[in-house]
Design an enzyme around this catalytic site. Structure first.
Site, short mmCIF file in Angstrom:
data_model
loop_
_atom_site.label_atom_id
_atom_site.label_comp_id
_atom_site.label_asym_id
_atom_site.label_seq_id
_atom_site.Cartn_x
_atom_site.Cartn_y
_atom_site.Cartn_z
N THR A 294 7.29 -3.57 -14.02
CA THR A 294 7.00 -4.92 -13.54
C THR A 294 8.25 -5.78 -13.71
OG1 THR A 294 4.65 -4.83 -14.05
CG2 THR A 294 5.65 -7.01 -14.01
N GLY B 217 -0.72 -3.99 -18.43
CA GLY B 217 -1.42 -5.20 -18.01
C GLY B 217 -2.73 -5.47 -18.71
N ASP C 277 -2.33 -7.93 -15.20
CA ASP C 277 -2.01 -9.24 -15.77
C ASP C 277 -1.15 -10.11 -14.87
OD1 ASP C 277 1.14 -9.06 -17.13
OD2 ASP C 277 0.18 -7.25 -16.41
N VAL D 52 -6.49 -4.92 -10.51
CA VAL D 52 -5.58 -6.05 -10.66
C VAL D 52 -5.26 -6.19 -12.13
CG1 VAL D 52 -5.28 -8.53 -10.40
CG2 VAL D 52 -6.46 -7.23 -8.62
#
Length: 309
Positions: free
Chosen positions: A167, A221, A198, A196
């Site tokens: 990320t 996440g 963080d 989905v």
């Protein structure tokens, strides 16, 4: 001290053959963001420019280097936040978009919403004239190789996920003292369709507030969401901790409480910054006072002139 931009290219394991490209990628992104700031651009302009540069680099897990879902698709998340007004925009599970961070900014600038997801985000992109790109243009052979390998592994293990977690994100403060953050990701390896993490969640994947500072996070996440890592770090800064100390406190709490590994870039409105991580590695770079700082390994910090090759 001002202006400053700090970027991160992802917490995880970076294979030795990719370490040079990872360092070079974050340095190029930091330079691009710093040029924006030097020319009088806003901190928001700078973080979007820096993250766009990373999304366009296949060495990172965002944009054209995104990891794949269990079905072999690309679904991406991104967020931006303006510390002056607390305005923010995010997209989640978006497909066929080269630069989700730019779409997130359009959500912030052109809608009354904070986040658009999946089909709705793509529909909004079309309405805004954002071109769709073929999914194949976002898939690298490296990501496809990891997808095949992880089909045979347990996708929920930390060891499995940390193999390709990059990320990306950036934080900046401009000459007027306004802070901003941006974060973008392809998610976690072999995630379920529609998962989905963080990144697009306010206070998790990023947060920016002129009264405190800005944070962009990277790592696992689900763990980051459980402790709202970005906002947790800014809470510690509100209590008087420095950017570095607050980052370490937030990361340590996350590791001890939910056994999650992560990394962050953090700064305050005065230009004090930090790049900290509990993962084995995190490519990062910062540009300040015409000097470029960068590293990948724990304790590593190189410096050079901003214009040096």
């Amino acid at each position: 001290m001002l202006p400053v931009v700090v970027v991160q290219g992802g917490a995880g394991y970076v294979p030795s053959e990719k370490s040079k490209a990872s360092r070079a990628g974050v340095c190029a992104a930091a330079r691009s963001g710093y040029v924006v700031l030097q020319s009088g651009g806003s901190s928001m302009d700078a973080v979007v420019e820096a993250v766009t540069k990373l999304e366009n680099n296949p060495n990172f897990n965002a944009g054209c280097g995104s990891v794949l879902t269990t079905n072999g698709n690309v679904e991406m998340d991104a967020i931006v936040m303006d510390g002056k007004t607390l305005a923010c925009g995010a997209v989640s599970a978006v497909r066929n978009i080269a630069n989700p961070v730019q779409l997130a900014r359009l959500v912030m600038d052109k809608t009354s919403h904070n986040c658009l997801t999946a089909h709705g985000a793509n529909q909004f992109a079309r309405a805004m004239g954002v071109p769709e790109v073929p999914q194949e243009s976002l898939i690298t052979e490296y990501s496809r190789m990891h997808w095949r390998k992880n089909l045979a592994d347990d996708p929920n293990t930390v060891e499995s996920q940390m193999g390709k977690m990059g990320t990306v994100g950036a934080v900046a403060v401009d000459i007027e003292g306004n802070v901003a953050c941006a974060t973008s990701t392809g998610g976690i390896l072999n995630k379920m369709e529609g998962r989905v993490g963080d990144t697009p969640c306010i206070g998790c994947g990023g947060f920016a507030d002129n009264q405190v500072g800005a944070v962009s996070t990277t790592g696992h996440g689900e763990a980051i969401m459980k402790v709202t890592l970005a906002r947790l770090i800014l809470f510690h800064m509100e209590q008087g901790q420095s950017a570095e100390a607050a980052s370490d406190l937030g990361l340590a709490y996350m590791k001890s409480r939910v056994q999650g590994l992560a990394g962050v870039v953090t700064l305050d409105p005065q230009g004090h910054w930090a790049a900290r991580f509990t993962s084995p590695q995190m490519a990062w770079a910062a540009a300040q006072k015409d000097t470029l700082h960068y590293g990948l390994l724990a304790g590593e910090r190189f410096t050079q002139g901003i214009d040096e090759p």
